[in-house]
Design an enzyme around this catalytic site. Structure first.
Site, PDB file in Angstrom:
ATOM      1  CB  SER A  58      -0.906   0.001   1.235  1.00 12.74           C
ATOM      2  OG  SER A  58      -1.660  -1.189   1.315  1.00 12.74           O
ATOM      3  CB  SER A  60       2.610   7.502  -2.674  1.00  9.83           C
ATOM      4  OG  SER A  60       3.804   7.511  -1.894  1.00  9.83           O
ATOM      5  N   GLY A 115       6.081  -0.572   0.050  1.00  6.26           N
ATOM      6  CA  GLY A 115       6.859   0.604   0.400  1.00  6.26           C
ATOM      7  C   GLY A 115       7.217   0.597   1.876  1.00  6.26           C
ATOM      8  CE  LYS A 127       5.201  -2.260   5.082  1.00  9.26           C
ATOM      9  NZ  LYS A 127       4.810  -1.212   4.086  1.00  9.26           N
ATOM     10  N   GLY A 129       2.431   4.320   7.912  1.00 10.09           N
ATOM     11  CA  GLY A 129       2.058   5.723   7.795  1.00 10.09           C
ATOM     12  C   GLY A 129       0.655   5.884   7.216  1.00 10.09           C
ATOM     13  CD  GLU A 136       1.368  -1.614   4.569  1.00 12.58           C
ATOM     14  OE1 GLU A 136       1.093  -0.752   3.726  1.00 12.58           O
ATOM     15  OE2 GLU A 136       2.013  -1.370   5.603  1.00 12.58           O
TER      16      GLU A 136
END
Length: 261
Positions: A58, A60, A115, A127, A129, A136
């Site tokens: 997940s 950007s 990411g 992770k 954010g 995830e």
């Protein structure tokens, strides 16, 4: 806004910038988006092959990975099944015409790509954010190989050096206050994450709250992870310790650097 629209907008911004002067903020954002894209494309090219089941993270940066994956499916004819880590990831998979899977049908994955908010020298990550750390982490744990993609801002020597918002921790709503007190006892400064477009706390895809716990620089992430996992009310933490095997970082100059075990 679709992933293609978002990426096309970033590329147009870069092209316009090449023709003339541009504000510093716009230039910096353009270089960050270009870095995300380069890291994502490199990881997909290196780790995804025909017949695989792929975990899709997940955030950007993963947008660029999904677009590259769709390009390879179309251009090379490879067949892959994609397992999402969030509602956003599911939308990206469907939007790009990829085959959607889930852990019930595909409990073992060949590779997961995601990411990170920060990656240290040992490939430990922060992770969450975006509030999706539980899904995830589940998907990453089901993969034979877990690969991280990020831009140059996320690379650090120790967790907490670059990411200053704390470790995201998903908690059962009824337990958020006791958990915050226990986090304070562990030396953290906890903050209940509030929603941006609604009154009240941020609510995860699982219906839980998120506490961002600032531990400062984290020299022993496994120790903190163990203590957090032993705390009733905590569903999952955003510390990904000893999970990633390789990290790709898009650099400001357009190159891609890596860290691996």
């Amino acid at each position: 806004e679709t992933s293609q629209t978002r990426i096309a907008s970033c590329r147009r911004a870069r092209r316009k910038g090449a023709r003339g002067p541009r504000a510093r903020g716009s230039s910096e954002m353009s270089s960050v988006e270009a870095a995300k894209e380069q890291a994502a494309r490199a990881a997909v090219d290196d780790y995804v092959s025909d017949g695989q089941v792929v975990g899709i993270g997940s955030g950007s940066t993963i947008t660029y990975a999904v677009v590259r994956l769709a390009e390879r499916v179309k251009e090379e004819g490879i067949k892959v099944v994609c397992v999402p880590t969030s509602f956003q990831a599911r939308q990206l998979i469907v939007e790009n015409g990829l085959v959607l899977g889930d852990l019930e049908r595909y409990p073992e994955l060949d590779v997961a790509i995601d990411g990170a908010d920060e990656v240290d020298e040992d490939l430990n990550c922060i992770k969450g954010g975006g509030g999706c750390q539980t899904q995830e982490k589940i998907v990453a744990s089901c993969a034979k190989i877990f690969v991280v993609i990020a831009d140059f801002r996320k690379k650090s020597s120790v967790l907490g050096e670059q990411w200053k918002k704390g470790v995201p921790i998903e908690v059962v709503p009824m337990a958020y206050r006791p958990v915050m007190l226990k986090l304070e006892a562990l030396g953290a400064e906890p903050t209940l994450r509030m929603a941006k477009s609604k009154a009240g706390p941020c609510v995860t895809d699982n219906g839980n709250f998120v506490i961002d716990a600032d531990f400062g620089n984290i020299e022993e992430p496994q120790l903190i992870e163990d203590k957090l996992n032993a705390t009733p009310g905590i569903v999952c933490t955003g510390l990904f310790v000893n999970m990633a095997v390789k990290a790709y970082f898009g650099e400001e100059d357009g190159s891609v650097s890596t860290r691996e075990k």
